[in-house]
Scaffold this motif. Structure first.
Motif, PDB file in Angstrom:
ATOM      1  N   VAL A  31      -7.203 -11.764   0.045  1.00 22.34           N
ATOM      2  CA  VAL A  31      -5.875 -11.970   0.634  1.00 22.34           C
ATOM      3  C   VAL A  31      -5.483 -10.782   1.502  1.00 22.34           C
ATOM      4  O   VAL A  31      -5.035 -10.939   2.651  1.00 22.34           O
ATOM      5  N   ARG A  32      -5.640  -9.592   0.966  1.00 19.84           N
ATOM      6  CA  ARG A  32      -5.237  -8.401   1.719  1.00 19.84           C
ATOM      7  C   ARG A  32      -6.098  -8.191   2.964  1.00 19.84           C
ATOM      8  O   ARG A  32      -5.611  -7.722   3.997  1.00 19.84           O
ATOM      9  N   SER A  33      -7.367  -8.530   2.877  1.00 23.76           N
ATOM     10  CA  SER A  33      -8.226  -8.411   4.057  1.00 23.76           C
ATOM     11  C   SER A  33      -7.760  -9.359   5.154  1.00 23.76           C
ATOM     12  O   SER A  33      -7.709  -8.988   6.337  1.00 23.76           O
TER      13      SER A  33
ATOM     14  N   PRO B 235      -7.042  -0.409   9.518  1.00 25.75           N
ATOM     15  CA  PRO B 235      -8.382   0.082   9.206  1.00 25.75           C
ATOM     16  C   PRO B 235      -8.719  -0.139   7.723  1.00 25.75           C
ATOM     17  O   PRO B 235      -7.853  -0.023   6.851  1.00 25.75           O
ATOM     18  N   PHE B 236      -9.971  -0.421   7.460  1.00 24.72           N
ATOM     19  CA  PHE B 236     -10.410  -0.708   6.087  1.00 24.72           C
ATOM     20  C   PHE B 236     -10.057   0.434   5.139  1.00 24.72           C
ATOM     21  O   PHE B 236      -9.537   0.213   4.036  1.00 24.72           O
ATOM     22  N   ASP B 237     -10.331   1.671   5.533  1.00 21.56           N
ATOM     23  CA  ASP B 237     -10.103   2.813   4.645  1.00 21.56           C
ATOM     24  C   ASP B 237      -8.629   3.038   4.345  1.00 21.56           C
ATOM     25  O   ASP B 237      -8.288   3.660   3.337  1.00 21.56           O
ATOM     26  N   GLU B 238      -7.751   2.552   5.231  1.00 21.47           N
ATOM     27  CA  GLU B 238      -6.326   2.689   4.962  1.00 21.47           C
ATOM     28  C   GLU B 238      -5.835   1.590   4.017  1.00 21.47           C
ATOM     29  O   GLU B 238      -4.972   1.829   3.173  1.00 21.47           O
ATOM     30  N   GLU B 239      -6.392   0.398   4.186  1.00 19.26           N
ATOM     31  CA  GLU B 239      -5.969  -0.700   3.313  1.00 19.26           C
ATOM     32  C   GLU B 239      -6.503  -0.514   1.899  1.00 19.26           C
ATOM     33  O   GLU B 239      -5.780  -0.642   0.917  1.00 19.26           O
TER      34      GLU B 239
ATOM     35  N   PHE C 210       2.801   5.041   9.457  1.00 11.20           N
ATOM     36  CA  PHE C 210       1.363   4.981   9.187  1.00 11.20           C
ATOM     37  C   PHE C 210       0.868   3.595   9.573  1.00 11.20           C
ATOM     38  O   PHE C 210       1.641   2.629   9.622  1.00 11.20           O
ATOM     39  N   SER C 211      -0.406   3.529   9.893  1.00 10.11           N
ATOM     40  CA  SER C 211      -1.063   2.283  10.307  1.00 10.11           C
ATOM     41  C   SER C 211      -0.330   1.600  11.450  1.00 10.11           C
ATOM     42  O   SER C 211      -0.327   0.371  11.564  1.00 10.11           O
ATOM     43  N   GLY C 212       0.319   2.393  12.326  1.00  8.88           N
ATOM     44  CA  GLY C 212       0.953   1.831  13.511  1.00  8.88           C
ATOM     45  C   GLY C 212       2.299   1.197  13.273  1.00  8.88           C
ATOM     46  O   GLY C 212       2.807   0.480  14.156  1.00  8.88           O
ATOM     47  N   HIS C 213       2.928   1.441  12.109  1.00  9.31           N
ATOM     48  CA  HIS C 213       4.232   0.857  11.818  1.00  9.31           C
ATOM     49  C   HIS C 213       5.160   1.935  11.270  1.00  9.31           C
ATOM     50  O   HIS C 213       4.720   2.940  10.714  1.00  9.31           O
TER      51      HIS C 213
END
Length: 381
Positions: free
Chosen positions: A219-221, A231-235, A331-334
């Motif tokens: 779901v999160r992906s 980015p994967f490492d941030e999620e 972070f993460s553009g938000h």
């Protein structure tokens, strides 16, 4: 080919038959066999007395075409006083008092599975009797069973009963309940522990294994990496194995999730995600409410989280407020803001005084016995 839509009761009816036209001769013929298999039971005159009050007390079972009854299922049809007497252990189950029982013309508060002798294929009689007590006259009565064998335990779970009853501070692991009364004396299962397996694969559960954790990751992906280009490492930030996860399933499909991490005096709610195709539903609201309930039941009084600025009104619906000394951060553009909420734990919140067995039960399932609890007692017969 078989009819896959056929109900359990319909399949059982093809194999056996049950009836409640009981004779003293049938009782006296079956009781010795039953007592040899399951131990001392009520006297024939007691059973005969109860059937005069209510013929639905005993059901005789036989394979179709058999010349005489081969087994039986007995129930106690309890009024309100009888229901409480059963749960308080005040009832003499060998010779139940008449004041606790209803007549056939009355609607009971509970249907208690008293004793059953259903060897072999006659076990299907239980399905037929449960089906009878789902008729309109009885549909508002809770159903209770006392189970002492693994075979009986599996049968109750298949029939939709919940394992274990907590009553006035005492947990009864051998009692199984099917809650049906509108004003049942038992609280419904918490929002975070819904009976997904018997609810068409739909509802919220606490994640207990890797298979469900993979569903959360899916779901999160889809939401954060696929839609928001995170980015994967941030999620997947290294905190997933230090957290509790809630998973919302729809007909077996992972639809939404939430992550909660616990600190000294507060809980942090994060990673709320709902797949795009389910966003016109109330899943996000239900996940937040379930997460708040879980935190409260664990005794937390302060909740904390990060809200994207454009999603802050969503969180404010649940009582969250912007943290008084918190400044927006990115972070993460938000852009996000810190938010907090106060929670009042219920009197039943988990406590160090709850005893060892309750505190080793699976996360979110503190009202039911766990495998370690059963292993510390006599094994199932």
């Amino acid at each position: 080919m078989g009819n896959h839509a056929e109900t359990g009761a319909a399949r059982a009816a093809r194999l056996i038959e049950v009836r409640n036209a009981v004779t003293r001769e049938a009782i006296e013929a079956l009781l010795p066999k039953a007592e040899a298999a399951i131990g001392p039971l009520a006297r024939p005159e007691t059973i005969e007395r109860l059937t005069r009050t209510n013929p639905d007390t005993i059901w005789l079972a036989a394979r179709r075409g058999a010349a005489r009854p081969e087994g039986f299922v007995t129930v106690l049809l309890l009024n309100e006083e009888g229901y409480e007497a059963l749960l308080d252990d005040r009832m003499d189950l060998a010779d139940p008092q008449d004041r606790y029982l209803v007549s056939q013309a009355e609607t009971p508060a509970a249907v208690y599975s008293w004793a059953s002798y259903t060897p072999g294929i006659l076990a299907n009689a239980i399905t037929l009797v449960v089906d009878h007590f789902s008729s309109p006259r009885y549909a508002g009565a809770d159903m209770i069973a006392n189970v002492a064998t693994e075979r009986g335990r599996r049968a109750m779970l298949r029939l939709g009963f919940e394992e274990g009853v907590e009553w006035r501070g005492t947990f009864r692991p051998n009692l199984f309940i099917k809650r049906r009364a509108q004003n049942s004396r038992f609280f419904p299962r918490p929002r975070y522990d819904q009976p997904v397996a018997t609810n068409g694969g739909t509802g919220i559960t606490v994640v207990h294994g890797l298979d469900d954790l993979f569903r959360v990751a899916a779901v999160r992906s889809a939401v954060y990496i696929g839609e928001q280009s995170c980015p994967f490492d941030e999620e997947f930030d290294g905190n997933d194995f230090a957290a509790t996860h809630l998973l919302y399933s729809v007909k077996g499909e992972p639809a939404g999730c939430m992550r909660i991490r616990f600190f000294g005096d507060f809980a942090k709610m994060e990673r709320l995600a709902v797949r795009k195709e389910f966003r016109r539903s109330t899943i996000a609201f239900e996940l937040v409410r379930a997460s708040v309930d879980l935190c409260r039941d664990k005794g937390f009084r302060k909740l904390y989280g990060h809200a994207r600025e454009d999603y802050l009104p969503f969180w404010q619906r649940f009582g969250f407020k912007v943290k008084h000394n918190g400044a927006p951060f990115d972070f993460s553009g938000h852009t996000f803001v810190e938010m907090v909420d106060e929670a009042a734990p219920p009197a039943s919140a988990i406590s160090i005084d709850d005893g060892p067995y309750k505190l080793i039960r699976p996360e979110g399932q503190w009202a039911y016995p766990g495998v370690l609890e059963r292993s510390g007692k006599s094994p199932w017969l």
